[in-house]
Design a protein around this motif. Structure first.
Motif, PDB file in Angstrom:
ATOM      1  N   LYS A 111       0.870  -1.150  -0.111  1.00 42.69           N
ATOM      2  CA  LYS A 111      -0.037   0.015   0.016  1.00 42.69           C
ATOM      3  C   LYS A 111       0.872   1.325  -0.091  1.00 42.69           C
ATOM      4  N   ASP A 112       2.024   1.311   0.936  1.00 43.60           N
ATOM      5  CA  ASP A 112       2.596   2.543   1.012  1.00 43.60           C
ATOM      6  C   ASP A 112       3.886   2.663  -0.092  1.00 43.60           C
ATOM      7  N   TRP A 113       3.938   1.754  -0.889  1.00 46.81           N
ATOM      8  CA  TRP A 113       4.951   1.780  -1.997  1.00 46.81           C
ATOM      9  C   TRP A 113       5.064   3.031  -2.712  1.00 46.81           C
ATOM     10  N   LYS A 114       6.299   3.348  -3.119  1.00 47.11           N
ATOM     11  CA  LYS A 114       6.451   4.243  -4.206  1.00 47.11           C
ATOM     12  C   LYS A 114       6.265   3.947  -5.442  1.00 47.11           C
ATOM     13  N   PRO A 115       6.011   4.470  -6.538  1.00 49.69           N
ATOM     14  CA  PRO A 115       5.776   4.126  -8.040  1.00 49.69           C
ATOM     15  C   PRO A 115       7.056   3.146  -8.416  1.00 49.69           C
TER      16      PRO A 115
END
Ligand code: ATP
Ligand code: MG
Length: 427
Positions: free
Chosen positions: A335-339
């Motif tokens: 969920k909190d991943w960067k692109p």
């Protein structure tokens, strides 16, 4: 559909209906074959599903042509007269003729045959015979009609097993009580036609889907079994068919996990062209591959693997299903991943797996990956790095990766900014 059907029902000459339903090119082709067949003294028939669809006023998809005589002799004389290409299968008494002018559209010519089964579930032994025998080896009455095409007989319906009646009464009926035992794939076919046309299984036929018939499923090869599912997954609405097969305990006979699966499959959507090319196994269509992923992605990895083995999945299909399954399970933890994190992770998966999980979850990061992120690359190339005097090696890849991540995460937005970052990384 109904009106049209009733209008032609019980007619024994379908010449007008046939002429109306076929395009002029198809009709012309059929005429040529019929004339040649007539000259050789071989009665020629259009058989099987095309008659069923003709009477149901549905489009005829394929032409199965059967003749009482030798299909290879007929194909040879067509090639002699009209040229084109001939492929003969001596063992099966069949031939394929591809006329020169046909844009590679071909015609299959089959000698009428009789089939015997050495043991239940085996492939049949074939010998040349009459059209009557040929219809009697078929699966259901609605698929066991023929229309004669040669000479003055053009349009005559041959319906010894009363397929017309069953079509009218919307019934799927086997031709004899051992039908499902001889060939258990017919249980799948019965359900496929019943659901496709909204027909019912005639009550005796339904009763024949019993323990004896289900028991023979274990004799079927993985390829034959998978093919039946492939055909179901190609249908516009496979869900009801799968559910029906589960309710009749047919799926349990293949694998316990199939009987408890969710049979309501999501709708297959054509991917946007931005999403790029999806690799699919060459023996399956896009729709079938996606259908399999939908169907199995909630199974455990162990169940997916054992099914893949039982149903002889191509390696690419097993990989796509397992990748989709893991991606779907892991999604909450991304969920909190960067692109850039999404992208480097998803780059390792088959695109089709990402697409499948996107369709069932509508996760926006998956859509962004398919539509945009996967295509984002830095301007700098390996050659540029070499020009700067760097030796190709792992550091090369790492620098390009960091440049790509910077673009993906919005830390670099212009060529100049990329160059500044590159200078820093090279140092
Ligand atoms: P579809 O619209 O699904 O293609 P079809 O009737 O054309 O339906 P095919 O699988 O193309 O079905 O087969 C052509 C014909 O061959 C059938 O109509 C049927 O008469 C016969 N047939 C196919 N499979 C079997 C089988 N397992 N047992 C007996 N007859 C079969
Ligand atoms: Mg067909």
């Amino acid at each position: 559909m109904r009106d049209d059907f009733l209008c032609y029902n019980k007619r024994v000459n379908l010449a007008d209906l046939l002429k109306k339903s076929l395009g002029s090119t198809q009709l012309d082709l059929i005429r040529r074959v019929a004339d040649e067949s007539s000259a050789l003294g071989f009665p020629l028939y259009l058989v099987g599903g095309s008659i069923r669809d003709l009477l149901l006023a549905r489009p005829i998809v394929d032409f199965d042509l059967t003749l009482e005589g030798d299909a290879i002799t007929l194909a040879r004389s067509l090639v002699k007269k009209y040229s084109g290409k001939l492929t003969a299968h001596d063992k099966f008494f069949t031939a394929t003729w591809t006329p020169q002018s046909s844009n590679s559209q071909f015609l299959d010519l089959v000698s009428a045959r009789k089939e015997t089964y050495s043991h239940p579930g085996a492939l049949p032994t074939v010998q040349k015979s009459t059209i009557d025998d040929d219809l009697r080896r078929r699966d259901f009455t609605i698929n066991a009609m023929a229309i004669r095409l040669d000479g003055d007989h053009f349009g005559e319906l041959f319906d010894p097993l009363h397929g017309q009646n069953d079509l009218e009464n919307k019934l799927i009926r086997v031709l004899h009580p051992k039908s499902f035992v001889d060939d258990p794939t017919r249980m799948f076919r019965a359900i496929r036609y019943a659901e496709r046309y909204e027909f019912k299984l005639e009550s005796e036929t339904l009763g024949l889907i019993n323990d004896e018939a289900r028991g023979i499923i274990s004799e079927l090869s993985g390829e034959r079994l998978r093919h039946e599912f492939d055909l179901i997954l190609e249908e516009p609405d496979p869900s009801a068919m799968l559910k029906q097969l589960a309710d009749l305990h047919v799926l349990k006979a293949i694998h316990p996990a199939l009987s408890t699966a969710n049979h309501q499959l999501p709708t297959v959507e054509e991917p946007s062209p931005d999403f790029g090319e999806f690799a699919i196994p060459d023996i399956l269509s896009f729709r079938q591959t996606l259908g399999w992923i939908f169907y199995l992605m909630d199974f455990t990895e162990a169940d997916i693997e054992s099914l893949a083995e039982r149903l002889a999945f191509p390696a690419l299909l097993s990989k796509a299903i397992i990748s989709a399954s893991n991606l779907k399970k892991d999604l909450p933890s991304f969920k909190d991943w960067k692109p850039s994190q999404w992208t480097f992770h998803l780059d390792e998966l088959p695109f089709l797996s990402t697409y499948a999980v996107y369709l069932v979850t509508r996760e926006s990061a998956l859509r962004d990956y398919l539509a945009k992120w996967q295509h984002i690359k830095p301007i700098t190339t390996g050659d540029d790095l070499k020009a700067r005097g760097l030796e190709p090696g792992p550091r090369f890849g790492e620098i390009l990766r960091q440049l790509r991540a910077a673009w993906l995460d919005g830390e670099v937005k212009t060529k100049e900014e990329e160059k500044i970052l590159l200078d820093r990384l090279v140092k």
